[in-house]
Every structure is written in structure tokens, then in C-alpha cells.
Motif scaffolding. Structure first.
Motif, PDB file in Angstrom:
ATOM      1  N   UNK A  91      -3.948  -6.851   9.299  1.00  7.37           N
ATOM      2  CA  UNK A  91      -2.890  -7.548   8.564  1.00  7.37           C
ATOM      3  C   UNK A  91      -2.812  -7.031   7.130  1.00  7.37           C
ATOM      4  N   UNK A  92      -3.595  -6.013   6.815  1.00  2.00           N
ATOM      5  CA  UNK A  92      -3.566  -5.415   5.477  1.00  2.00           C
ATOM      6  C   UNK A  92      -2.603  -4.223   5.475  1.00  2.00           C
ATOM      7  N   UNK A  93      -2.106  -3.864   4.296  1.00  2.05           N
ATOM      8  CA  UNK A  93      -1.142  -2.754   4.247  1.00  2.05           C
ATOM      9  C   UNK A  93      -1.792  -1.382   4.395  1.00  2.05           C
ATOM     10  N   UNK A  94      -2.508  -1.207   5.485  1.00  2.00           N
ATOM     11  CA  UNK A  94      -3.004   0.128   5.837  1.00  2.00           C
ATOM     12  C   UNK A  94      -2.699   0.322   7.322  1.00  2.00           C
ATOM     13  N   UNK A 136      12.704  -2.781  -0.272  1.00  2.00           N
ATOM     14  CA  UNK A 136      11.527  -2.498   0.545  1.00  2.00           C
ATOM     15  C   UNK A 136      10.413  -1.960  -0.343  1.00  2.00           C
ATOM     16  N   UNK A 137       9.251  -2.614  -0.333  1.00  2.80           N
ATOM     17  CA  UNK A 137       8.171  -2.065  -1.145  1.00  2.80           C
ATOM     18  C   UNK A 137       7.712  -0.726  -0.566  1.00  2.80           C
ATOM     19  N   UNK A 138       7.192   0.111  -1.435  1.00  5.84           N
ATOM     20  CA  UNK A 138       6.736   1.422  -0.971  1.00  5.84           C
ATOM     21  C   UNK A 138       5.407   1.276  -0.235  1.00  5.84           C
ATOM     22  N   UNK A 139       5.296   1.923   0.896  1.00  5.87           N
ATOM     23  CA  UNK A 139       4.017   1.931   1.607  1.00  5.87           C
ATOM     24  C   UNK A 139       3.119   2.976   0.965  1.00  5.87           C
ATOM     25  N   UNK A 175       8.657  -1.294   9.394  1.00  3.77           N
ATOM     26  CA  UNK A 175       8.100  -1.115   8.047  1.00  3.77           C
ATOM     27  C   UNK A 175       6.840  -1.954   7.846  1.00  3.77           C
ATOM     28  N   UNK A 176       5.985  -2.000   8.858  1.00  4.49           N
ATOM     29  CA  UNK A 176       4.861  -2.927   8.823  1.00  4.49           C
ATOM     30  C   UNK A 176       3.986  -2.754   7.577  1.00  4.49           C
ATOM     31  N   UNK A 177       3.520  -1.536   7.340  1.00  2.73           N
ATOM     32  CA  UNK A 177       2.580  -1.309   6.247  1.00  2.73           C
ATOM     33  C   UNK A 177       3.212  -1.656   4.901  1.00  2.73           C
ATOM     34  N   UNK A 178       4.464  -1.222   4.715  1.00  3.27           N
ATOM     35  CA  UNK A 178       5.136  -1.494   3.446  1.00  3.27           C
ATOM     36  C   UNK A 178       5.318  -2.992   3.236  1.00  3.27           C
ATOM     37  N   UNK A 179       5.746  -3.697   4.269  1.00  7.53           N
ATOM     38  CA  UNK A 179       6.012  -5.129   4.133  1.00  7.53           C
ATOM     39  C   UNK A 179       4.728  -5.932   3.932  1.00  7.53           C
ATOM     40  N   UNK A 180       3.659  -5.507   4.604  1.00 13.30           N
ATOM     41  CA  UNK A 180       2.390  -6.244   4.474  1.00 13.30           C
ATOM     42  C   UNK A 180       1.834  -6.157   3.053  1.00 13.30           C
ATOM     43  N   UNK A 238       2.626 -11.107  11.504  1.00 15.29           N
ATOM     44  CA  UNK A 238       1.842 -10.088  10.792  1.00 15.29           C
ATOM     45  C   UNK A 238       1.811  -8.763  11.546  1.00 15.29           C
ATOM     46  N   UNK A 239       2.481  -8.717  12.684  1.00 19.47           N
ATOM     47  CA  UNK A 239       2.465  -7.484  13.462  1.00 19.47           C
ATOM     48  C   UNK A 239       1.160  -7.257  14.209  1.00 19.47           C
TER      49      UNK A 239
END
Lengths: 310, 280
Positions: free
Chosen positions: B115-118, B13-16, A73-78, A53-54
Motif C-alpha cells: 500500500x506504499x508508493x513503491x 496526478x502526483x508524480x510517481x 496510476x497506483x504508485x503515483x496515487x498511493x 489500496x490496490x
């Protein structure tokens, strides 16, 4: 394997200060699988989950999710990962619903998802109660609801059945199976109990002292286990038998004055042993095939010292 | 093995989310988490204590304090401000930052949050903004209570003259701004200490220790450079002129130092925390 793994670690290593925790771990999780990540407590399961999870920075190696490097690409992948690490992170002063809502806002997920995931884990009726009143099992389910909020492609669950009663464990198992079969999710689930993993996993990785000692499909693990089957022979004197039949019983181990263990080879070999024993005039009280359980295999894999019987 | 997900869909790759979106989402979640917390209650009621004390002093002994006549407002406001600014305000900032950060620590939620996308910047910025706003709300409530208490004294004790003289609003506004700036330095230090140690005891201990030490160090020629002393210096900088409250309409030197601490500590602290492992 022609497909790109959904999750992959390459020579992943980690240490706390100078103490090495993980050494050269190469996980490979294929899309659509339930990957059981097994190991005794302290083997490095949680550390690996955190690296995935980084949350921790590897000392060496890298983590790749969906074919992309996590470090870059941590934020994008999470965005496509849901996780439940150890005990769920719950705000006791908030209600169950507010707990889900906090993460929902954080992830920018549609408002309707809050009610959906609460219903999915069967907490709709208790959603108005503060989380501090929740039982251990309810907390675990609420944690799972939060992990499922964004409908993630990859679920990382660290010991999700911790604190669940037998019913809860069965429910969790069914939920995981349903998520894979009907929603195409890929799930990595860690546990120190083989019995829990063998009922649900399609693939297994076994970690011991920070190293991966086995990785493959559940079937491969089961084959490893048949290779370790043994023949148990009950007679009057084990030593006499060994002296009389040196060719057949040279590798046999006497575990009691009248008991011999030997590696199972084939049905013919078993019949040959029995015939030879009788021909030599020794009494044969019993002859049975002992299949080590998956649990024995797991213990064998995770044992630091070599076993008594090879 | 067979797979239904081998197509390109899972490899793209999903967009951040954009940095501002991340911050907005984190802030929305942080505001929700504030419900029913001690941090929120502290913000709403902390201003009442110094005002209540000052109100009682003037209610019972006002005829002695104000026997010179003229407007009672400068004396009343400066008494209240000094009661609050010397000790209570720094302690409030210490408690507030510790309590806000402790919401995550208590829930063992740092591992969940990261662990959240922020990004880590959004998590850092959101809580900082939240503390800054709560600090401002508390100060505004305090000022409102001071003026309200004065008006109430005008009704209950007309002899003191609160009702006959006008409220020195520009002076109060400047005091508010300068006091706010004076708290920023210690707020930043406390914020970084809370994030770094992730316990409740350490930042509160450090903060209280610093506030008490500063009282002993007040005579030191460099005392104005200590962030924990800035609210005190601002509180005592008010001068009572001929029937009016004199407040400089500019930042004093110690307030500039406070701003310097704020900027410097946040930059250094963020760099220190950015690459850190999340273990709880």
C-alpha cells in the motif's frame, strides 16, 4: 454535487474464487469529509479497503482516487494516501521509532517527520522501546503515526479503534476531527459500531452482505431514522381498541395484550388517536413516541430479513 | 457540501517516484528491518561451523592427514570447502531466504508494503538484492575464516607447515566465484517459494526436502541439472595436484545450469506473483 469526488468506486465487485464478496459497490467520498464506513463483521469492509489500496484486483468495476483510475496510476496515487489496514503491520524486533523510520525511508519522506508523527500520537517517550513491548492501544497509535508520515490527503483507516480503551477511543476521535478541520484531510474510517461513527463522521456508508445499503450524509441517516419513529400505546385490551377504531389502528401491531405499536405520522395524528381512544371509552394508560436509536436504524439496514414492524 | 479542496490541486496526478528511486528507498527500508534479526546473525556466524570442524580435525589429526609433507593448504582448504559445500551451504541459503522473507510475513506487513508508493518490482528486487548481498557476505566471511584458521594453525602447530607455504589465493578466489554462482539457482527457487507461500515452514520444508533428496540422487546422470546439487558439485570439483590446488578458471556445466535456473525461476516467479491479490 458539482465537485469531483476524492474517492469513488464504480460498480466495484470482488470475489474470492467463486465466492462473491462485494457486489456493485459505488462509494462516493467528497473532499474534506470523514466518511464512516459501517457494516457488521464479514460484510466486506476490509475487502473494500484493500480494493481501495490496490491490494486486491476487482472482479469488475474500478476505483478512482483524486479523479484518476487506481489501476493505471497506483504508485503515483498511493503517494497521497495513508492507510491503516486491520491490525497495524509492525516489526516486533524493531523499536517504535525504527518502525516509523522503515516506512519513512520507503516513502522518501523528510527525516524530521519521524519525530513529528511520534509526537502527534503521543509515543515520543516510548519510541525507544521495541514494538513487541507495546500494548494493543500503543500499536494502534504507532500504526496511525506511520499512516500519517507522508501528510497524506486521504487517510484510509480500517477499524482504527480496535483494542483501544475508552480514553484512547476519545483521543482517536479528537485526532480525526482535528485532521479534518485543521489539516483539510479526507478520512475514510471503517467500523462495526455505529456509536463510534456517529460521533465523528460527516458522511456514512453502510455495507451489508457485500452491497452498499445506504450512503449519504449523517443527517440523511438521521432523517431515515425519524421516518421510522413509532407510537407506543398502552391500554387495557389491544384487540378491542383495534376493532373499535379500524380506520386509525388498522396498521397497528399488538406486541402484548395491552400494547399497540403504530407508525408515527404527525402530532395531529397522535392527538387524534388519543382523543378517539378516550371517546371510545377505552382506558389510555400510556402514549409515548419511541425514536429508534441510530443503532436500531443501523441494525434495520443491516438485517438480512425484513423487520417485524414496518 | 462545502469544500476547501475543490481546486485543481487535488486533481493533478502526483508524480510517481522513478523506478530506481523506488528500489533505492525499498532497499534502505529493508536494510533497516534487518537489525537484530536471525537472518543477519545467521549470515555473520554460519561460516564459522565448517571452519571450526576443519580446524579441529587438522589441529588434532593434522599430523596423520599431512604426513606426506609439502604444502598443507590445498588439503585444508578442500576439506573445509567440502564440509561447507555439500550440506551446510544449501541449507544456509534455504534458511537465509526464508528468514529474510519471513520478516515481512511475521509482521503481517505485506499489505502495508504494497500500500506504499513503491511498485511490486521494487519490493521484489530489493529483497532479492538483499539476499544476494547477504549470501556473498557469508561466503566471503567463510573464506576469510578458512584462511585465518590456516594461519592460526601455522602459529599453534608449526609442524604442519601452514606458515612456510603460501596461500593459493587465485584458487580460493575462483572457488568463491564458482560457489556463489552455484548457489544462485536454489536461491531463486527458495525466494519464489518463500514469496508464494508466505510462511516460514513451507520454504524451509521444501528446501530441506530438496537438499536431502539431492544427496540420494547424486549418482543420477542428470543430477548436475538440479539447482540444490550445484554447491556440492562445485565443492568436489577441486582437484589436488602436485602440491597445489587445481580449480578450473571457468564455470562448470552445473554452474551454468544454476545461472539458468536463477534467471528462469525469477522471471516466471515474478510474473506469477505480480498480479496476485494481497490477502495478508
Amino acid at each position: 454535487m458539482s465537485t469531483t469526488p476524492l474517492l469513488e468506486t464504480r460498480s466495484l465487485s470482488f470475489r474470492f474464487g467463486k465466492r462473491p464478496i462485494l457486489h456493485d459497490v459505488n462509494l462516493l467520498v467528497e473532499p474534506g469529509s470523514i466518511y464512516g464506513f459501517l457494516g457488521p463483521n464479514g460484510a466486506g469492509k476490509s475487502t473494500t479497503m484493500r480494493l481501495l489500496l490496490g491490494l486486491l484486483r476487482p472482479a469488475a468495476g474500478s476505483v478512482h482516487l483524486f479523479g484518476h483510475n487506481l489501476a493505471q496510476h497506483r504508485v503515483a496515487l498511493l503517494n497521497r494516501v495513508g492507510a491503516l489496514i486491520e491490525n497495524p503491520s509492525l516489526y516486533d524486533h524493531l523499536t517504535g521509532r525504527e518502525n516509523v523510520e522503515a516506512t519513512r525511508r520507503l516513502r522518501g519522506v523528510a527525516a524530521s517527520r519521524t519525530a513529528e508523527v511520534l509526537a502527534l500520537v503521543g509515543l515520543s517517550d516510548n519510541a525507544h522501546r521495541p514494538a513487541r513491548e507495546y500494548s494493543l492501544g500503543m500499536r494502534q497509535r504507532l500504526g496511525l503515526a506511520i499512516a500519517l508520515l507522508s501528510d497524506p490527503d486521504l487517510l484510509l483507516l480500517d477499524e482504527p479503534t480496535n483494542g483501544l480503551d475508552p480514553n484512547g477511543i476519545i483521543e482517536m476521535r479528537e485526532l480525526l476531527r482535528e485532521l479534518r478541520e485543521q489539516h483539510g484531510k479526507t478520512i475514510v474510517v471503517s467500523s462495526h459500531l455505529i456509536g463510534e461513527i456517529e460521533k465523528v463522521a460527516t458522511h456514512v456508508g453502510v455495507i451489508q452482505l457485500g452491497s452498499l445499503v445506504f450512503q449519504g450524509s449523517l443527517r440523511e441517516l438521521q432523517q431515515l431514522q425519524t421516518g421510522r419513529a413509532r407510537l407506543v400505546l398502552e391500554t387495557a385490551s389491544a384487540d378491542t381498541c383495534r376493532n373499535l377504531l379500524p380506520r386509525l389502528l388498522t396498521d397497528a401491531v399488538a406486541t402484548a395484550p395491552g400494547t399497540l405499536w403504530l407508525q408515527w405520522v404527525s402530532n395531529q395524528h397522535t392527538a387524534e388517536v388519543a382523543a378517539a381512544l378516550v371517546a371510545a371509552g377505552q382506558p389510555l394508560y400510556g402514549l409515548r413516541l419511541e425514536q429508534p436509536s441510530l443503532e436500531d436504524t443501523f441494525l434495520h439496514l443491516t438485517e438480512a430479513k425484513p423487520e417485524l414492524v414496518k | 457540501m462545502e469544500s476547501t479542496l475543490t481546486s485543481d490541486t487535488f486533481l493533478t496526478l502526483p508524480a510517481a517516484p522513478a523506478p530506481f528511486t523506488q528500489l533505492r528507498r525499498t532497499l534502505a527500508a529493508d536494510v533497516l528491518k534487518l537489525r537484530r534479526t536471525a537472518a543477519l546473525r545467521l549470515t555473520l556466524v554460519s561460516g564459522a561451523l565448517p571452519v571450526l570442524l576443519t580446524f579441529c580435525i587438522f589441529f588434532f589429526k593434522g599430523y596423520i592427514i599431512l604426513k606426506a609433507g609439502g604444502t598443507p593448504w590445498p588439503r585444508f582448504i578442500s576439506t573445509a570447502w567440502q564440509t561447507a559445500g555439500t550440506l551446510l551451504l544449501p541449507l544456509f541459503v534455504v534458511l537465509l531466504t526464508s528468514l529474510v522473507v519471513h520478516i515481512e510475513t511475521k509482521a503481517t506487513a505485506w499489505k502495508h508494503l504494497y500500500a506504499q508508493p513503491v511498485g511490486r518490482g521494487a519490493v521484489f528486487g530489493s529483497k532479492l538484492l538483499l539476499i544476494l548481498v547477504l549470501n556473498a557476505v557469508a561466503l566471503l566471511l567463510f573464506a576469510g575464516l578458512v584462511l585465518g584458521a590456516g594461519v592460526l594453525l601455522g602459529v599453534l602447530k608449526p609442524k604442519l607447515g601452514f606458515q612456510t607455504y603460501s596461500i593459493p589465493l587465485p584458487a580460493v578466489a575462483w572457488m568463491l566465484l564458482r560457489t556463489y554462482v552455484a548457489t544462485l539457482g536454489l536461491l531463486a527457487v527458495q525466494y519464489i517459494v518463500s514469496l508464494y507461500w508466505r510462511s516460514f515452514v513451507v520454504p524451509v520444508g521444501v528446501g530441506m526436502g530438496a537438499v536431502v533428496s539431492v544427496i540420494a540422487l547424486m549418482q543420477w546422470e542428470h543430477a548436475n541439472k538440479i539447482p540444490y546439487a550445484a554447491p556440492f558439485f562445485t565443492a568436489v570439483s577441486m582437484k589436488m595436484g602436485k602440491g597445489s590446488l587445481e580449480v578450473a578458471h571457468a564455470l562448470a556445466k552445473h554452474e551454468w545450469y544454476s545461472l539458468g535456473w536463477f534467471a528462469g525461476v525469477l522471471v516466471v516467479g515474478y510474473l506469477l506473483l505480480y498480479r496476485r491479490n494481497v490477502t495478508n
